[in-house]
Design a protein around this motif. Structure first.
Motif, short mmCIF file in Angstrom:
data_model
loop_
_atom_site.label_atom_id
_atom_site.label_comp_id
_atom_site.label_asym_id
_atom_site.label_seq_id
_atom_site.Cartn_x
_atom_site.Cartn_y
_atom_site.Cartn_z
N ALA A 1 3.54 3.58 -0.57
CA ALA A 1 2.89 3.34 0.72
C ALA A 1 2.74 4.64 1.49
CB ALA A 1 3.71 2.34 1.53
N ARG B 1 1.67 1.26 4.78
CA ARG B 1 0.57 0.54 4.13
C ARG B 1 0.53 0.88 2.64
NH1 ARG B 1 -2.36 2.29 8.99
NH2 ARG B 1 -2.92 4.15 7.80
N LYS C 1 -7.32 3.85 3.10
CA LYS C 1 -6.63 3.64 4.37
C LYS C 1 -6.90 2.27 4.97
CE LYS C 1 -6.30 8.49 5.77
NZ LYS C 1 -6.63 9.48 6.83
N GLY D 1 -7.11 -0.42 3.42
CA GLY D 1 -6.45 -1.46 2.65
C GLY D 1 -7.27 -2.02 1.52
#
Length: 241
Positions: A163, A168, A187, A189
């Motif tokens: 992550a 994330r 970034k 996702g």
């Protein structure tokens, strides 16, 4: 006469205790008179301290209703270790640094499994190891407490997740139905790249920011193929043709 006799008896008893102490110090315990050994020692108190001097108390035992613990203190009187059983019956061992921050914690979860946490000098957790209903988990956190690396071992296979600083997920290595896959995310996702395989071929795919397929490299019994897709994900060209 009676008082003098009692005084003499007390003096003899004191001399015997002194002699016993001397024999223990010089290593001559075998010369001590045999004494019956009690089957157990019962100390009825909420707090028991063990001292080696008037101002040094390296060990402290504490017992309350449904709770018991042992503190291990350093020469400055600071607690550096704690072994406890809480009111729910869970056991835990903690190591504290000189600033009284917990830097190592070994214990059990509410489900009865084991867990270990390691913290930095300021007490912030930086790594953990625990058993979960999903499997074994190893994690590493940054100074903000966000998990940066997670490794999970399951009956079906393992998963490794990386992550960013905000926690994330940006990369993942996993097993799906016995096959290995690698997934890369941006970034936002969205999955941006993918690598996988089955028993017949391997695949490397590059995706757009909305998840649409942009290019793919595959292999089969005839060799490799590179395919290009339009913005809608429709194949437009391939190599070799």
């Amino acid at each position: 006469m009676s008082d003098e006799l009692n005084q003499l008896r007390r003096e003899v008893a004191r001399l015997r205790r002194d002699l016993d102490h001397v024999l223990r110090v010089i290593g001559q315990e075998e010369k001590l008179p045999e004494q019956p050994r009690p089957p157990f020692l019962l100390l009825d108190a909420e707090v028991i301290s063990i001292r080696h001097s008037s101002d040094k108390m390296p060990i402290l035992l504490k017992a309350e209703e449904g709770y018991a613990c042992i503190y291990l203190n350093d020469n400055e009187g600071r607690a550096r270790g704690l072994f406890q059983v809480d009111d729910e019956g869970s056991a835990r061992f903690e190591i504290w640094n000189k600033d009284q921050e917990v830097v190592v914690s070994i214990g059990e979860t509410k489900e009865g499994a084991g867990e270990i946490f390691v913290a930095s000098a300021d007490g912030k957790p930086r790594a953990g190891l625990k058993a979960h209903e999903l499997g074994g988990i190893v994690s590493a956190q940054n100074s903000a407490g966000q998990t940066n690396v997670l490794m999970l071992g399951k009956d079906q296979g393992g998963t490794f997740v990386v992550a960013d600083a905000q926690g994330r997920p940006v990369a993942e290595i996993a097993t799906v139905d016995g096959e290995g896959i690698v997934s890369i995310k941006g970034k936002a996702g969205y999955q941006m790249a993918y690598m996988g395989c089955d028993e017949n071929r391997g695949v490397i795919a590059v995706l757009g920011k909305e998840g649409e397929q942009a290019a793919a490299l595959t292999s089969n019994e005839k060799g490799g193929t590179l395919v290009f897709f339009d913005p809608k994900g429709e194949p437009r060209a391939s190599l070799p043709k």
